[in-house]
Design a protein around this motif. Structure first.
Motif, PDB file in Angstrom:
ATOM      1  N   LEU A  90       0.844  -1.192   0.000  1.00 16.87           N
ATOM      2  CA  LEU A  90       0.000   0.000   0.000  1.00 16.87           C
ATOM      3  C   LEU A  90       0.884   1.250   0.000  1.00 16.87           C
ATOM      4  CD1 LEU A  90      -2.959   0.755   0.067  1.00 16.87           C
ATOM      5  CD2 LEU A  90      -2.834   0.825   2.550  1.00 16.87           C
ATOM      6  N   GLY A  91       1.973   1.170   0.768  1.00 18.16           N
ATOM      7  CA  GLY A  91       2.915   2.295   0.830  1.00 18.16           C
ATOM      8  C   GLY A  91       3.457   2.617  -0.553  1.00 18.16           C
ATOM      9  N   ALA A  92       3.822   1.575  -1.305  1.00 17.89           N
ATOM     10  CA  ALA A  92       4.354   1.778  -2.655  1.00 17.89           C
ATOM     11  C   ALA A  92       3.292   2.454  -3.528  1.00 17.89           C
ATOM     12  CB  ALA A  92       4.756   0.435  -3.267  1.00 17.89           C
ATOM     13  N   TYR A  93       2.055   2.013  -3.357  1.00 25.00           N
ATOM     14  CA  TYR A  93       0.944   2.601  -4.113  1.00 25.00           C
ATOM     15  C   TYR A  93       0.800   4.093  -3.776  1.00 25.00           C
ATOM     16  CZ  TYR A  93      -3.934   3.566  -5.327  1.00 25.00           C
ATOM     17  OH  TYR A  93      -5.077   4.119  -5.815  1.00 25.00           O
ATOM     18  N   LEU A  94       0.902   4.383  -2.483  1.00 28.12           N
ATOM     19  CA  LEU A  94       0.706   5.771  -2.052  1.00 28.12           C
ATOM     20  C   LEU A  94       1.894   6.662  -2.417  1.00 28.12           C
ATOM     21  CD1 LEU A  94      -0.896   5.078   1.400  1.00 28.12           C
ATOM     22  CD2 LEU A  94      -2.002   6.180  -0.540  1.00 28.12           C
TER      23      LEU A  94
ATOM     24  N   VAL B  12      -0.067  12.967  -3.355  1.00 32.44           N
ATOM     25  CA  VAL B  12       0.547  13.877  -2.386  1.00 32.44           C
ATOM     26  C   VAL B  12      -0.118  13.670  -1.028  1.00 32.44           C
ATOM     27  CG1 VAL B  12       0.921  16.285  -1.760  1.00 32.44           C
ATOM     28  CG2 VAL B  12       1.129  15.566  -4.144  1.00 32.44           C
ATOM     29  N   GLN B  13       0.691  13.504   0.010  1.00 31.83           N
ATOM     30  CA  GLN B  13       0.142  13.263   1.339  1.00 31.83           C
ATOM     31  C   GLN B  13      -0.353  14.557   1.954  1.00 31.83           C
ATOM     32  OE1 GLN B  13      -0.448  10.642   3.278  1.00 31.83           O
ATOM     33  NE2 GLN B  13       0.005   9.323   1.540  1.00 31.83           N
ATOM     34  N   SER B  14      -1.643  14.603   2.223  1.00 30.64           N
ATOM     35  CA  SER B  14      -2.159  15.764   2.936  1.00 30.64           C
ATOM     36  C   SER B  14      -2.005  15.486   4.426  1.00 30.64           C
ATOM     37  CB  SER B  14      -3.616  15.970   2.572  1.00 30.64           C
ATOM     38  OG  SER B  14      -4.311  14.763   2.760  1.00 30.64           O
ATOM     39  N   LYS B  15      -2.064  16.534   5.212  1.00 27.41           N
ATOM     40  CA  LYS B  15      -1.988  16.390   6.658  1.00 27.41           C
ATOM     41  C   LYS B  15      -3.140  15.505   7.113  1.00 27.41           C
ATOM     42  CE  LYS B  15      -1.161  19.612  10.240  1.00 27.41           C
ATOM     43  NZ  LYS B  15      -0.021  19.047  10.951  1.00 27.41           N
TER      44      LYS B  15
ATOM     45  N   ALA C 256      10.651  -1.515  10.934  1.00 25.03           N
ATOM     46  CA  ALA C 256       9.763  -1.690   9.781  1.00 25.03           C
ATOM     47  C   ALA C 256       9.286  -0.348   9.226  1.00 25.03           C
ATOM     48  CB  ALA C 256       8.558  -2.545  10.163  1.00 25.03           C
ATOM     49  N   GLY C 257       9.586   0.737   9.930  1.00 20.85           N
ATOM     50  CA  GLY C 257       9.109   2.035   9.492  1.00 20.85           C
ATOM     51  C   GLY C 257      10.060   2.753   8.554  1.00 20.85           C
ATOM     52  N   MET C 258      11.315   2.261   8.527  1.00 21.60           N
ATOM     53  CA  MET C 258      12.371   2.963   7.797  1.00 21.60           C
ATOM     54  C   MET C 258      12.055   3.146   6.312  1.00 21.60           C
ATOM     55  SD  MET C 258      14.451   3.922   9.943  1.00 21.60           S
ATOM     56  CE  MET C 258      14.797   3.688  11.678  1.00 21.60           C
ATOM     57  N   ALA C 259      11.405   2.133   5.719  1.00 17.80           N
ATOM     58  CA  ALA C 259      11.182   2.167   4.276  1.00 17.80           C
ATOM     59  C   ALA C 259       9.861   2.847   3.918  1.00 17.80           C
ATOM     60  CB  ALA C 259      11.209   0.748   3.726  1.00 17.80           C
ATOM     61  N   LEU C 260       9.096   3.248   4.922  1.00 21.51           N
ATOM     62  CA  LEU C 260       7.765   3.791   4.630  1.00 21.51           C
ATOM     63  C   LEU C 260       7.820   5.280   4.285  1.00 21.51           C
ATOM     64  CD1 LEU C 260       5.730   2.079   7.509  1.00 21.51           C
ATOM     65  CD2 LEU C 260       5.915   1.360   5.116  1.00 21.51           C
ATOM     66  N   ASN C 261       6.884   5.695   3.436  1.00 19.32           N
ATOM     67  CA  ASN C 261       6.748   7.107   3.077  1.00 19.32           C
ATOM     68  C   ASN C 261       5.252   7.444   3.021  1.00 19.32           C
ATOM     69  OD1 ASN C 261       6.997   9.672   2.161  1.00 19.32           O
ATOM     70  ND2 ASN C 261       7.589   9.117   0.085  1.00 19.32           N
ATOM     71  N   PRO C 262       4.714   8.269   3.886  1.00 16.08           N
ATOM     72  CA  PRO C 262       5.449   8.959   4.947  1.00 16.08           C
ATOM     73  C   PRO C 262       5.950   7.994   6.020  1.00 16.08           C
ATOM     74  CG  PRO C 262       3.086   9.225   5.252  1.00 16.08           C
ATOM     75  CD  PRO C 262       3.268   8.542   3.931  1.00 16.08           C
ATOM     76  N   ARG C 263       6.961   8.395   6.744  1.00 14.99           N
ATOM     77  CA  ARG C 263       7.498   7.592   7.840  1.00 14.99           C
ATOM     78  C   ARG C 263       6.480   7.581   8.979  1.00 14.99           C
ATOM     79  NH1 ARG C 263      13.267   7.661   7.835  1.00 14.99           N
ATOM     80  NH2 ARG C 263      13.272   7.022  10.000  1.00 14.99           N
ATOM     81  N   PRO C 264       6.534   6.536   9.828  1.00 17.00           N
ATOM     82  CA  PRO C 264       5.646   6.512  10.994  1.00 17.00           C
ATOM     83  C   PRO C 264       5.875   7.769  11.841  1.00 17.00           C
ATOM     84  CG  PRO C 264       6.752   4.411  10.714  1.00 17.00           C
ATOM     85  CD  PRO C 264       7.396   5.349   9.748  1.00 17.00           C
TER      86      PRO C 264
ATOM     87  N   GLY D  16      -6.670   4.108  10.937  1.00 19.36           N
ATOM     88  CA  GLY D  16      -5.460   3.941  10.148  1.00 19.36           C
ATOM     89  C   GLY D  16      -5.444   4.822   8.905  1.00 19.36           C
ATOM     90  N   ARG D  17      -4.304   4.869   8.239  1.00 16.34           N
ATOM     91  CA  ARG D  17      -4.197   5.551   6.951  1.00 16.34           C
ATOM     92  C   ARG D  17      -2.919   5.070   6.277  1.00 16.34           C
ATOM     93  NH1 ARG D  17      -3.760  11.957   5.246  1.00 16.34           N
ATOM     94  NH2 ARG D  17      -1.559  11.750   5.749  1.00 16.34           N
ATOM     95  N   GLY D  18      -3.017   4.730   4.997  1.00 17.21           N
ATOM     96  CA  GLY D  18      -1.834   4.267   4.276  1.00 17.21           C
ATOM     97  C   GLY D  18      -1.233   3.057   4.965  1.00 17.21           C
ATOM     98  N   ALA D  19       0.043   3.118   5.293  1.00 18.48           N
ATOM     99  CA  ALA D  19       0.732   1.990   5.915  1.00 18.48           C
ATOM    100  C   ALA D  19       0.330   1.805   7.376  1.00 18.48           C
ATOM    101  CB  ALA D  19       2.241   2.190   5.821  1.00 18.48           C
ATOM    102  N   MET D  20      -0.273   2.824   7.954  1.00 19.72           N
ATOM    103  CA  MET D  20      -0.698   2.718   9.358  1.00 19.72           C
ATOM    104  C   MET D  20      -1.976   1.895   9.418  1.00 19.72           C
ATOM    105  SD  MET D  20      -0.745   3.798  12.632  1.00 19.72           S
ATOM    106  CE  MET D  20      -2.062   3.724  13.851  1.00 19.72           C
ATOM    107  N   PRO D  21      -1.910   0.707  10.062  1.00 15.37           N
ATOM    108  CA  PRO D  21      -3.065  -0.201  10.058  1.00 15.37           C
ATOM    109  C   PRO D  21      -4.273   0.377  10.806  1.00 15.37           C
ATOM    110  CG  PRO D  21      -1.068  -1.292  10.898  1.00 15.37           C
ATOM    111  CD  PRO D  21      -0.763   0.172  10.815  1.00 15.37           C
ATOM    112  N   ALA D  22      -5.461  -0.085  10.432  1.00 16.83           N
ATOM    113  CA  ALA D  22      -6.694   0.273  11.152  1.00 16.83           C
ATOM    114  C   ALA D  22      -6.835  -0.698  12.310  1.00 16.83           C
ATOM    115  CB  ALA D  22      -7.894   0.178  10.222  1.00 16.83           C
ATOM    116  N   PHE D  23      -6.557  -0.219  13.525  1.00 17.58           N
ATOM    117  CA  PHE D  23      -6.508  -1.130  14.659  1.00 17.58           C
ATOM    118  C   PHE D  23      -7.880  -1.499  15.222  1.00 17.58           C
ATOM    119  CE2 PHE D  23      -2.041  -0.150  14.496  1.00 17.58           C
ATOM    120  CZ  PHE D  23      -1.486  -1.394  14.782  1.00 17.58           C
TER     121      PHE D  23
END
Ligand code: HEC
Length: 138
Positions: free
Chosen positions: A18-22, A28-31, A78-86, A109-116
């Protein structure tokens, strides 16, 4: 393998895709803002802070540290490769948000951040929020 570890690994691999997709240039990542109504949610552990921190610390190490780092600074392996970073959960920007807003973000959640909300009970999510407060930079 512990169930928690498996869940995290599964989420990290899903999140990676999903991160690669985003990361497409047009995405563009909005706030990330929680809806205003989330601010009205009441933390049920407001008067049981110590109990919640103890339980929340365990959950955090199992479910969050891999991306957000042991101390929540956004520097988990596991966060190092993510964009945006955790996010750095100790930062002013995160700590300035209401318990309800943090609860909402952890739930949805959003993007790589899971919906807990699919992984942790409501009580567990509030315990993690309460624990996150203890991570604030002094
Ligand atoms: C797979 C990696 C990963 C895991 C596991 C993860 N997160 Fe995140 N988290 C992220 C990423 C990436 C962002 C930034 C998302 C964005 O801005 O689009 C984020 C953002 C957040 C935010 C929002 C911060 C802000 O800017 O307002 C909070 C709060 C948060 N995470 C808490 C948690 C908690 C608590 C857990 C464990 C229950 C957790 N996260 C587990 C990757 C992860």
């Amino acid at each position: 393998m512990k169930k928690g570890t498996f869940t995290v690994l599964l989420l990290v691999s899903l999140g990676g895709g999903l991160g690669a997709y985003l990361q497409r240039p047009e995405a563009v990542q909005s706030k990330w803002k929680a809806p205003a109504w989330a601010d009205t949610l009441k933390n049920p552990y407001a008067d049981r802070v110590e109990e919640a921190i103890k339980a929340g610390a365990k959950i955090f190490q199992q479910q969050c540290a891999v991306c957000h780092g042991n101390k929540g600074r956004g520097d988990g392996p596991a966060g190092m490769a993510l964009n945006p970073r955790p996010a750095d959960l100790t930062s002013k920007e995160v700590q300035a948000q209401s318990d309800g807003a943090l609860f909402w973000k952890i739930s949805e959640g959003r993007g790589a951040m899971p919906a807990f909300k699919a992984i942790l009970s409501e009580a567990e999510r509030w315990q993690v929020v309460t624990y996150m407060r203890s991570l604030a930079r002094k």
